[in-house]
Design an enzyme around this catalytic site. Structure first.
Site, PDB file in Angstrom:
ATOM      1  N   SER A 142      10.397  -9.675  14.239  1.00  0.00           N
ATOM      2  CA  SER A 142       9.510 -10.581  13.490  1.00  0.00           C
ATOM      3  C   SER A 142       9.869 -10.430  12.015  1.00  0.00           C
ATOM      4  O   SER A 142      10.461  -9.409  11.620  1.00  0.00           O
ATOM      5  CB  SER A 142       8.049 -10.160  13.716  1.00  0.00           C
ATOM      6  OG  SER A 142       7.190 -10.743  12.763  1.00  0.00           O
ATOM      7  N   TYR A 156       1.479  -3.379  13.861  1.00  0.00           N
ATOM      8  CA  TYR A 156       2.347  -4.430  14.425  1.00  0.00           C
ATOM      9  C   TYR A 156       3.715  -4.378  13.757  1.00  0.00           C
ATOM     10  O   TYR A 156       4.752  -4.409  14.426  1.00  0.00           O
ATOM     11  CB  TYR A 156       1.694  -5.798  14.224  1.00  0.00           C
ATOM     12  CG  TYR A 156       2.518  -6.961  14.753  1.00  0.00           C
ATOM     13  CD1 TYR A 156       2.645  -7.197  16.111  1.00  0.00           C
ATOM     14  CD2 TYR A 156       3.179  -7.827  13.867  1.00  0.00           C
ATOM     15  CE1 TYR A 156       3.409  -8.265  16.595  1.00  0.00           C
ATOM     16  CE2 TYR A 156       3.938  -8.892  14.336  1.00  0.00           C
ATOM     17  CZ  TYR A 156       4.043  -9.110  15.700  1.00  0.00           C
ATOM     18  OH  TYR A 156       4.800 -10.159  16.167  1.00  0.00           O
TER      19      TYR A 156
END
Ligand code: NDP
Length: 248
Positions: A142, A156
């Site tokens: 990401s 995350y």
């Protein structure tokens, strides 16, 4: 014949979002799909759509946090189609919250799905790829794996930084054996991911961020297709893609 036709592609997290969009695009280019996720009903509907359009696909109930499930997913692909050419380690969760909220169970779950799930995929697919002297592992990191999403996304981000490290180490190790490794770093892409926060403040912030920025999920599918369709001597190692308007 295009370079994607007849490739056997396993996708984890194929029941929605990026995984589903990627499955549909690759199936349309002639790939044989092995679809994994927990929601078997969604996978079976997707496989039926692909088959109805003239493609090939199987659906396999898979929890990537369970090593035996991931081994079974890869084996199902090998049993049905004879080999696995590409593994897309796509399954992931994004429960956002400030670290001070101490959502330790969600930290555990992110580590189990986003990191251990990727490792279990590699462990299951690598022996067959090494035996074939070819293969392609595609991991979903990401933009939060490049910059720390401080505030609500620190853990995350940690999982997505881990995916970057795993991918780069794997690339250096198995590239000489003919195995390609690609890491994708997407920004905000429309999917169900944004709904994963149990913390009301973080959920509202993420929803607003996605509404202001997101682009369609086939953006990532096209990047996956690009990486796969290159000749075998070309390994596309990293692709970062963002909505043009997104700063983070
Ligand atoms: P979605 O929530 O739409 O899809 C996530 C997929 O992962 C679902 O198919 C879900 O299926 C599956 N999944 C979740 N937990 C498990 C599990 N334990 N075992 C197996 N499958 C599981 O989100 P996206 O499509 O957006 O996410 C795909 C990947 O892309 C993730 O790794 C995410 O971090 C990454 N990403 C997404 C971005 C975005 O903006 N959308 C940006 C950057 C990266 P099921 O619930 O049926 O198991």
């Amino acid at each position: 014949m295009n370079a994607i036709a007849n490739k056997v592609v396993v996708i984890t997290g194929a029941s929605s979002g990026l995984g589903e969009a990627t499955a549909r695009l690759l199936a349309g280019r002639g790939a044989k799909l092995v679809l994994g996720a927990r929601r078997l009903d969604r996978l079976e509907k997707l496989a039926a759509d692909i088959i109805a359009a003239g493609g090939e696909a199987i659906a396999v109930a898979t929890d990537v946090a369970r090593r035996a499930d991931v081994e079974n997913l890869i084996k199902a692909g090998q049993d049905r189609f004879g080999r696995v050419d590409v593994l897309v380690n796509n399954a992931g969760i994004m429960p956002m919250a400030a670290m001070s909220k101490l959502k330790v169970d969600e930290w555990d779950r992110m580590i189990d799905v986003n990191i251990k799930g990727v490792l279990y995929g590699i462990a299951a697919a690598l022996p067959g790829m090494r035996a074939n002297g070819s293969g392609h592992i595609i991991n979903l990191s990401s933009v939060a794996g490049l910059r720390v999403s401080a505030g609500v996304g620190t853990v995350y981000s940690a999982t997505k930084f881990a995916v970057k490290a795993i991918s780069e180490g794997l690339r250096a190790e198995v590239g000489p054996e003919g195995i390609r490794v690609t890491t994708l770093y997407p920004g905000a892409v429309a999917s169900e991911l944004v709904n994963g926060s149990s913390d009301a403040d973080a959920a509202a912030g993420m929803k607003a961020f996605y509404e202001a920025n997101e682009i369609p999920s086939d953006s990532v599918a096209r990047a996956v297709a690009y990486a796969i369709e290159q000749p075998a001597d070309l390994s596309v190692n990293e692709i970062t893609l963002r909505p043009t308007r997104q700063e983070f």
